[in-house]
Scaffold this motif. Structure first.
Motif, PDB file in Angstrom:
ATOM      1  N   PHE A  21      45.166  34.680  38.247  1.00 29.59           N
ATOM      2  CA  PHE A  21      43.822  34.956  38.755  1.00 29.59           C
ATOM      3  C   PHE A  21      42.992  33.687  38.803  1.00 29.59           C
ATOM      4  O   PHE A  21      43.293  32.703  38.143  1.00 29.59           O
ATOM      5  CB  PHE A  21      43.114  36.005  37.879  1.00 29.59           C
ATOM      6  CG  PHE A  21      43.868  37.294  37.784  1.00 29.59           C
ATOM      7  CD1 PHE A  21      43.884  38.179  38.854  1.00 29.59           C
ATOM      8  CD2 PHE A  21      44.586  37.611  36.652  1.00 29.59           C
ATOM      9  CE1 PHE A  21      44.595  39.366  38.785  1.00 29.59           C
ATOM     10  CE2 PHE A  21      45.303  38.798  36.568  1.00 29.59           C
ATOM     11  CZ  PHE A  21      45.311  39.678  37.637  1.00 29.59           C
ATOM     12  N   GLU A  22      41.912  33.746  39.582  1.00 31.82           N
ATOM     13  CA  GLU A  22      40.945  32.655  39.629  1.00 31.82           C
ATOM     14  C   GLU A  22      39.791  33.008  38.705  1.00 31.82           C
ATOM     15  O   GLU A  22      39.286  34.135  38.737  1.00 31.82           O
ATOM     16  CB  GLU A  22      40.426  32.493  41.059  1.00 31.82           C
ATOM     17  CG  GLU A  22      39.313  31.478  41.191  1.00 31.82           C
ATOM     18  CD  GLU A  22      38.637  31.478  42.554  1.00 31.82           C
ATOM     19  OE1 GLU A  22      37.655  30.726  42.699  1.00 31.82           O
ATOM     20  OE2 GLU A  22      39.058  32.226  43.458  1.00 31.82           O
ATOM     21  N   LEU A  23      39.389  32.068  37.877  1.00 30.88           N
ATOM     22  CA  LEU A  23      38.195  32.267  37.067  1.00 30.88           C
ATOM     23  C   LEU A  23      36.997  31.981  37.962  1.00 30.88           C
ATOM     24  O   LEU A  23      36.760  30.843  38.351  1.00 30.88           O
ATOM     25  CB  LEU A  23      38.183  31.338  35.849  1.00 30.88           C
ATOM     26  CG  LEU A  23      36.947  31.448  34.954  1.00 30.88           C
ATOM     27  CD1 LEU A  23      36.838  32.855  34.345  1.00 30.88           C
ATOM     28  CD2 LEU A  23      36.991  30.402  33.861  1.00 30.88           C
ATOM     29  N   ILE A  41      36.622  37.386  37.252  1.00 27.74           N
ATOM     30  CA  ILE A  41      37.900  36.923  37.788  1.00 27.74           C
ATOM     31  C   ILE A  41      38.035  37.380  39.237  1.00 27.74           C
ATOM     32  O   ILE A  41      37.429  38.371  39.638  1.00 27.74           O
ATOM     33  CB  ILE A  41      39.095  37.432  36.950  1.00 27.74           C
ATOM     34  CG1 ILE A  41      39.121  38.963  36.887  1.00 27.74           C
ATOM     35  CG2 ILE A  41      39.053  36.819  35.554  1.00 27.74           C
ATOM     36  CD1 ILE A  41      40.366  39.554  36.236  1.00 27.74           C
ATOM     37  N   ASP A  42      38.844  36.637  39.995  1.00 28.08           N
ATOM     38  CA  ASP A  42      39.013  36.976  41.404  1.00 28.08           C
ATOM     39  C   ASP A  42      40.469  36.768  41.798  1.00 28.08           C
ATOM     40  O   ASP A  42      41.211  36.053  41.116  1.00 28.08           O
ATOM     41  CB  ASP A  42      38.099  36.108  42.263  1.00 28.08           C
ATOM     42  CG  ASP A  42      37.734  36.759  43.597  1.00 28.08           C
ATOM     43  OD1 ASP A  42      38.094  37.939  43.811  1.00 28.08           O
ATOM     44  OD2 ASP A  42      37.097  36.093  44.419  1.00 28.08           O
ATOM     45  N   HIS A  43      40.860  37.413  42.896  1.00 26.78           N
ATOM     46  CA  HIS A  43      42.214  37.286  43.441  1.00 26.78           C
ATOM     47  C   HIS A  43      42.155  37.688  44.905  1.00 26.78           C
ATOM     48  O   HIS A  43      41.348  38.551  45.281  1.00 26.78           O
ATOM     49  CB  HIS A  43      43.181  38.198  42.676  1.00 26.78           C
ATOM     50  CG  HIS A  43      44.610  37.932  42.978  1.00 26.78           C
ATOM     51  ND1 HIS A  43      45.245  38.461  44.073  1.00 26.78           N
ATOM     52  CD2 HIS A  43      45.526  37.191  42.309  1.00 26.78           C
ATOM     53  CE1 HIS A  43      46.505  38.057  44.070  1.00 26.78           C
ATOM     54  NE2 HIS A  43      46.699  37.275  43.022  1.00 26.78           N
ATOM     55  N   CYS A  52      41.707  43.469  34.818  1.00 26.10           N
ATOM     56  CA  CYS A  52      40.626  43.158  33.873  1.00 26.10           C
ATOM     57  C   CYS A  52      41.099  43.343  32.433  1.00 26.10           C
ATOM     58  O   CYS A  52      40.787  42.526  31.559  1.00 26.10           O
ATOM     59  CB  CYS A  52      39.404  44.035  34.141  1.00 26.10           C
ATOM     60  SG  CYS A  52      38.600  43.679  35.714  1.00 26.10           S
ATOM     61  N   ALA A  53      41.863  44.397  32.200  1.00 23.76           N
ATOM     62  CA  ALA A  53      42.377  44.654  30.849  1.00 23.76           C
ATOM     63  C   ALA A  53      43.333  43.540  30.407  1.00 23.76           C
ATOM     64  O   ALA A  53      43.261  43.078  29.264  1.00 23.76           O
ATOM     65  CB  ALA A  53      43.081  46.003  30.806  1.00 23.76           C
ATOM     66  N   ASP A  54      44.210  43.106  31.302  1.00 21.39           N
ATOM     67  CA  ASP A  54      45.146  42.027  30.973  1.00 21.39           C
ATOM     68  C   ASP A  54      44.411  40.739  30.626  1.00 21.39           C
ATOM     69  O   ASP A  54      44.719  40.078  29.636  1.00 21.39           O
ATOM     70  CB  ASP A  54      46.111  41.766  32.138  1.00 21.39           C
ATOM     71  CG  ASP A  54      47.091  42.907  32.370  1.00 21.39           C
ATOM     72  OD1 ASP A  54      47.233  43.769  31.477  1.00 21.39           O
ATOM     73  OD2 ASP A  54      47.698  42.932  33.462  1.00 21.39           O
TER      74      ASP A  54
END
Length: 152
Positions: A21-23, A41-43, A52-54
């Motif tokens: 993911f991208e912060l 976070i973004d993707h 989000c949980a990961d």
């Protein structure tokens, strides 16, 4: 960006990237025992609850070890969403021609908080169009900025 947030970005970014993911950004909102650390976070494929949980699990473990915050806080991990907050001028580059709400640390051209079209980004300088007038600001003077969603 405040100093604590800069340190957190440096600390968290590799863990988020390792998960694919991208912060997008980090906000630390101080409120005594109810302080909140928000990690965005973004993707390209979007962000789901499991994503989000990961990230939350990974970042939480990292923060437990590094202990960069000296007070109690809640950790929230989410996507930037439709009203995506901006944390740098570079992030605005993908949103040229779109509208943002911007709040500056000090008034410029008699404006401190305004809605504007993002016209251009050059390094740390952002050009907005506010009510038909051009306005250039250095991103370091932006207190907060977020995208205005276009609902069709």
């Amino acid at each position: 960006m405040a100093r604590i947030e800069e340190r957190l970005v440096t600390m968290i970014e590799p863990a988020v990237a390792a998960l694919g993911f991208e912060l997008w950004g980090v906000e630390f909102v101080r409120a005594g025992k109810h302080s909140t650390l928000r990690v965005y976070i973004d993707h390209d494929n979007g962000i789901g609850v499991d994503d989000c949980a990961d990230v939350s699990h990974q970042v939480s473990a990292l923060l437990d070890v590094e202990d960069p915050i000296n007070s109690e806080y809640y950790l929230e991990v989410s996507s930037p969403g439709m009203e995506r907050p901006f944390f740098s001028a570079a992030q605005m580059n993908d949103y040229l021609g779109e509208t943002a709400v911007v709040e500056l640390t000090m008034a410029q051209q008699n404006r401190r908080k305004f809605k504007a079209v993002i016209k251009a980004v050059d390094g740390d300088a952002v050009e907005f169009e506010v009510e038909g007038e051009s306005m250039k600001v250095n991103y370091s003077t932006v207190k907060k900025a977020h995208l205005v969603p276009q609902l069709n």
